[in-house]
Each structure stands twice: as structure tokens, then as C-alpha cells.
Write an enzyme that holds these catalytic residues in place. Structure first.
Site, PDB file in Angstrom:
ATOM      1  N   CYS A 266       0.806  -1.229   0.000  1.00  0.00           N
ATOM      2  CA  CYS A 266       0.000   0.000   0.000  1.00  0.00           C
ATOM      3  C   CYS A 266       0.834   1.272   0.000  1.00  0.00           C
ATOM      4  CB  CYS A 266      -0.943   0.001   1.208  1.00  0.00           C
ATOM      5  SG  CYS A 266      -2.226  -1.267   1.126  1.00  0.00           S
ATOM      6  N   LYS A 327       5.743  -6.354   7.817  1.00  0.00           N
ATOM      7  CA  LYS A 327       5.219  -5.989   9.127  1.00  0.00           C
ATOM      8  C   LYS A 327       4.740  -7.265   9.799  1.00  0.00           C
ATOM      9  CE  LYS A 327       1.019  -4.508   9.609  1.00  0.00           C
ATOM     10  NZ  LYS A 327      -0.211  -3.692   9.600  1.00  0.00           N
TER      11      LYS A 327
END
Length: 456
Positions: A266, A327
Site C-alpha cells: 500500500c 510488518k
């Protein structure tokens, strides 16, 4: 409601299982036979906590179905979500060809007025382009009605997407059509019963809201990383600064953790798309350019710290890596900082021993040659990667890394060095176990504050 979701990737699958969980009948369409076969067997093609249980429950109950053909299922749908990919093109723009292809297919397949929802992240004006395609098909067929296109961007965090969908902090509806708004509000009502968080606005504003949100969050990350760089030069601990500024409610604690950069599908893509939109309008966005440049530089921080410790003598050394996904909570390695570190280490002739709870397989697919020659090894035990390692680089802050056995780590490693790319460890604690600890903007526990280059 009867819903069709086109695209069974990350956004599409999360959208489908969550709507099905609320009692809707959802048909998912995807062109990948491998993906559809897996889903029909109750296996999720993506890693996301909680998604497989919802998939199996709702598929078993008959509320969730999967197929490769759009025509049979879309005819009876009240709402169709387009959730296909919009990857970055070579010039940084978002490639919306898949969205437009789906719109053309819908124009042929839909036999009654339908709400078509653009769920994919797409540049300003994409929903209008979809509307134009659908209108053209209606005109060719000589029908008096038209479809209504809504922009409904997603705000899902990988690793917490189910929770984000089920308990949204806001739902953006981009439409000027009262009937479409009414239907979409009805569809989302179960998710916002306690507090109405639905915001309605024009389609172009909804599309811009998605980009503005992601680029602002990316800006916060690059800002704190830039401050951390200055802190290192001035002898200031970034953790004290972070807590100090985060206490201001206008700033807050979210997204101001110094580290080795952001990645994923993103932020990097949306920054580039925003810059391309500005370029098309002949506008300069120097802040976002700086955000992108800072992040690219920040991804190289672990390798620079290893160079600081070992000089140019990385060839032949063994470096352990904890965390490969961009992440915690996902197996996504797209634009991950770990990739920059691995690339640099392999090029320097170092050996890499790595562990991630879920992303090992994806890294293996990305580096098959390094695996074959043994320069890269992937382990299922985080401590196994430390055997005879000259340094450990923490790249992804999975919870299981937060309170490690420092005594065991020191015994396993050849050289007790920690490159703490997420500032997880207290330098004083690491030092007490004999480690040389380097954090992002952190002061080494064993060293006094550096002499400043000039009086400030």
C-alpha cells in the site's frame, strides 16, 4: 443481500468473508484456477489472522461460494464489488487495466440496474471511468436504466484486516446517488450499529481520501525516521523524543516509531501513484517526494549499521535476520526492508540465516538461487539462525521477538551484535548481556553522548 466480489486477493477475500459472516450471500470470482480450488477446499491463499475460520464457516453454510466465471453469478447480484489489483506501472502510476476490464465484462453480463462498487485503490477519476464504460454498454443494448457506480475504498491493515472490517473507524462511500447511498448504508449497517461511522462524499473525493490517508501515515513514519537521524548526530535518544511528542493529542503515538522503513503493497505504491497524479497535473509535491526518498534510504539502515561494525569486511560473515515480512501479522514481503538487507548481504558475499513465523516460504520463492547455493538459509526456529552468527538484525517486530533469551543468544552467536531495526530492545539490557546494540536513533548504553560537531 446477494453480493458478488470480483477478485479473491487480500481486499476481495476479506470483504467477502466479512459480508458473508453477516448473513449475506456472497459469490467470489477470480480468474486463478489455483486460487479458486484452494478456496473451495477451505484454504485461504493469503495469510491473515482469523480469515480461514470465517472462510470455512461461511463456505460450509452455503453463504460463500467461489467460481472462475463472472456471467453465471453476477446476473442476480444487487451489489458487485470490484477488488482486483492495481499494481504500480513503470512510471509509478497505478495500473487500473484490471478494473476497466472487469467493468467491460460487467457491462455485458449485468441484466438489471446494479450497484457496482470500486473497492480497489485507484486514482481519482477511476470510478467515473467505470461509470462511463457501463453507460456505453447500456446505450448499445438500448436499455433505459443505468448502473450506479460507488467508490468505497478499503482501510484495512494487514494482520488486523478482519478486525478493521468488522469494527471500522470509518466507512467512506463515494456517491451522489441517493438510492445507491441508501443500499450501501444498509449493507454496512451491521458493522456500525454502535456508532454511525459512515461518511458519504463525491466519488472523486472518496478516491482521494484513500490516497491522502495512506500518504499521510507514510509521512509520519518518514518524519520520525528523519528526526532519528538527527538525534544520532546530536546525542539524543529518539525514544524519549517519541514519547514526548506522542503525548500531544494533535500528534499521537501511532506511526511515530523510528525503524528501518515501511514496505508492503500500500504505502510505497500509493506514494508513487500520488506523485504520478500530481505530475499529470503539472504540480510538484516536494513533501511526498521527500517521504519516498527518506524511506528508500531508511531501508538501507541495517546494512549501513553492519558496515559501521564490520567495515567493508562483510564477505564470509554470517548475519542472522529475525523477521522477513514487511510488518507483523502477514506473510507479505512486497517492498519489505528485509529484501534490501538480504540483497545487500548476498551481494557482499555474506551468508544469511533467517527466520520469520510465516514469510519464510515467500522469501524462498524470491531467492531460489541463493537457497540452492546455501548462501541463504531459512529456519523454523528463531534461535537456530543465531548459531555462529556474527550479528543479528531485527527487521520485523513480531511479538515473539520482544522478550528473547539474551543469555542463550549470546552463547549461540560468534559475535554479540544486535542491529535493532525496530527499537525493540533496551540498549542497557542488551549491553548487560554483552551485546553491542545499535538502534535507530538510540544511544548506545556503553558510550557517552558524542561530541557535537558544532555548538547548538
Amino acid at each position: 443481500m446477494q453480493i458478488t466480489v470480483v477478485g479473491c486477493g487480500y481486499v476481495g477475500l476479506v470483504t467477502a468473508v466479512c459480508f458473508a459472516e453477516m448473513g449475506n450471500r456472497v459469490a467470489c470470482v477470480d480468474s486463478s484456477a489455483e486460487r479458486i480450488n484452494a478456496l473451495q477446499s477451505g484454504v485461504s491463499p493469503i495469510f491473515e489472522p482469523g480469515i480461514e475460520a470465517l472462510l470455512q464457516t461461511n463456505h460450509g453454510a452455503g453463504r460463500l461460494t467461489f467460481c472462475r466465471q463472472l456471467m453465471p453469478v453476477v446476473r442476480h447480484s444487487e451489489v458487485v464489488f470490484i477488488a482486483v489489483g492495481t499494481p504500480s506501472a513503470d512510471d509509478g502510476s497505478a495500473d487500473v487495466s484490471q478494473i476497466l476490464d472487469v467493468a467491460a465484462q460487467l457491462g455485458t453480463a449485468l441484466e438489471a440496474p446494479t450497484i457496482v462498487v470500486c473497492k480497489s485503490t485507484a486514482p481519482v477519476g477511476t470510478a467515473c471511468r467505470v461509470q462511463a464504460i457501463l453507460d456505453q454498454h447500456c446505450q448499445r443494448r438500448g436499455v433505459s436504466w443505468r448502473h450506479r457506480v460507488v467508490s468505497n475504498p478499503e482501510f484495512l491493515k494487514e494482520g488486523a484486516a478482519i478486525e478493521d472490517f468488522m469494527r471500522p473507524d470509518r466507512i467512506i462511500l463515494g456517491t451522489e446517488d441517493a438510492d445507491a447511498e441508501r443500499t450501501m448504508r444498509q449493507l454496512y449497517e451491521p458493522f456500525v450499529r454502535n456508532h454511525d461511522r459512515i461518511l458519504c462524499m463525491p466519488r472523486r473525493a472518496a478516491e482521494m481520501t484513500k490516497y491522502a490517508a495512506n500518504t499521510f501515515l507514510a509521512t509520519k513514519i518518514s518524519f520520525i525516521n528523519e528526526v532519528a537521524s538527527l538525534c544520532e548526530s546530536l546525542g539524543v535518544d529518539i525514544e524519549a523524543v517519541r514519547k514526548g511528542i506522542g503525548s500531544d493529542p494533535r500528534i499521537g503515538h501511532h506511526f511515530i516509531y523510528a525503524g528501518c522503513g515501511y514496505g508492503g503493497s500500500c504505502f510505497p505504491k500509493d506514494i508513487r501513484a500520488m506523485l504520478h497524479m500530481a505530475q499529470e497535473q503539472e504540480l510538484a509535491l516536494p513533501i511526498l517526494n521527500a517521504v519516498e526518498q527518506r524511506n528508500q534510504s531508511q531501508k538501507g539502515w541495517p546494512l549501513r549499521m553492519l558496515g559501521k561494525v564490520f567495515g567493508d569486511q562483510l564477505g564470509g560473515r554470517t548475519v542472522a535476520i529475525w523477521g522477513l515480512a514487511f510488518k507483523p501479522g502477514t506473510d507479505d514481503i512486497r517492498d519489505a526492508p528485509s529484501r534490501v538487507l538480504i540483497d545487500g548481504l548476498l551481494a557482499a558475499g555474506a551468508r544469511v540465516q533467517a527466520f520469520d513465523p510465516v514469510a519464510n516460504e515467500n522469501i524462498g520463492h524470491a531467492y531460489p538461487d541463493a537457497l540452492d547455493r546455501g548462501q541463504l538459509r531459512l529456519f523454523s526456529d528463531p534461535y537456530a539462525v543465531l548459531n555462529d552468527a556474527d550479528a543479528l538484525a531485527l527487521v520485523t517486530e513480531w511479538k515473539q521477538f520482544r522478550q528473547p533469551d539474551f543469555a542463550l543468544m549470546a552463547r549461540l552467536m560468534r559475535t554479540p551484535v544486535i542491529i535493532d531495526g525496530r527499537n525493540q530492545y533496551d540498549p542497557a539490557v542488551a549491553s548487560a548481556y554483552g551485546f553491542k546494540h545499535l538502534g535507530v536513533g538510540r544511544l548506545p548504553a556503553e558510550s557517552p553522548a558524542p561530541v557535537l560537531r558544532k555548538v547548538v
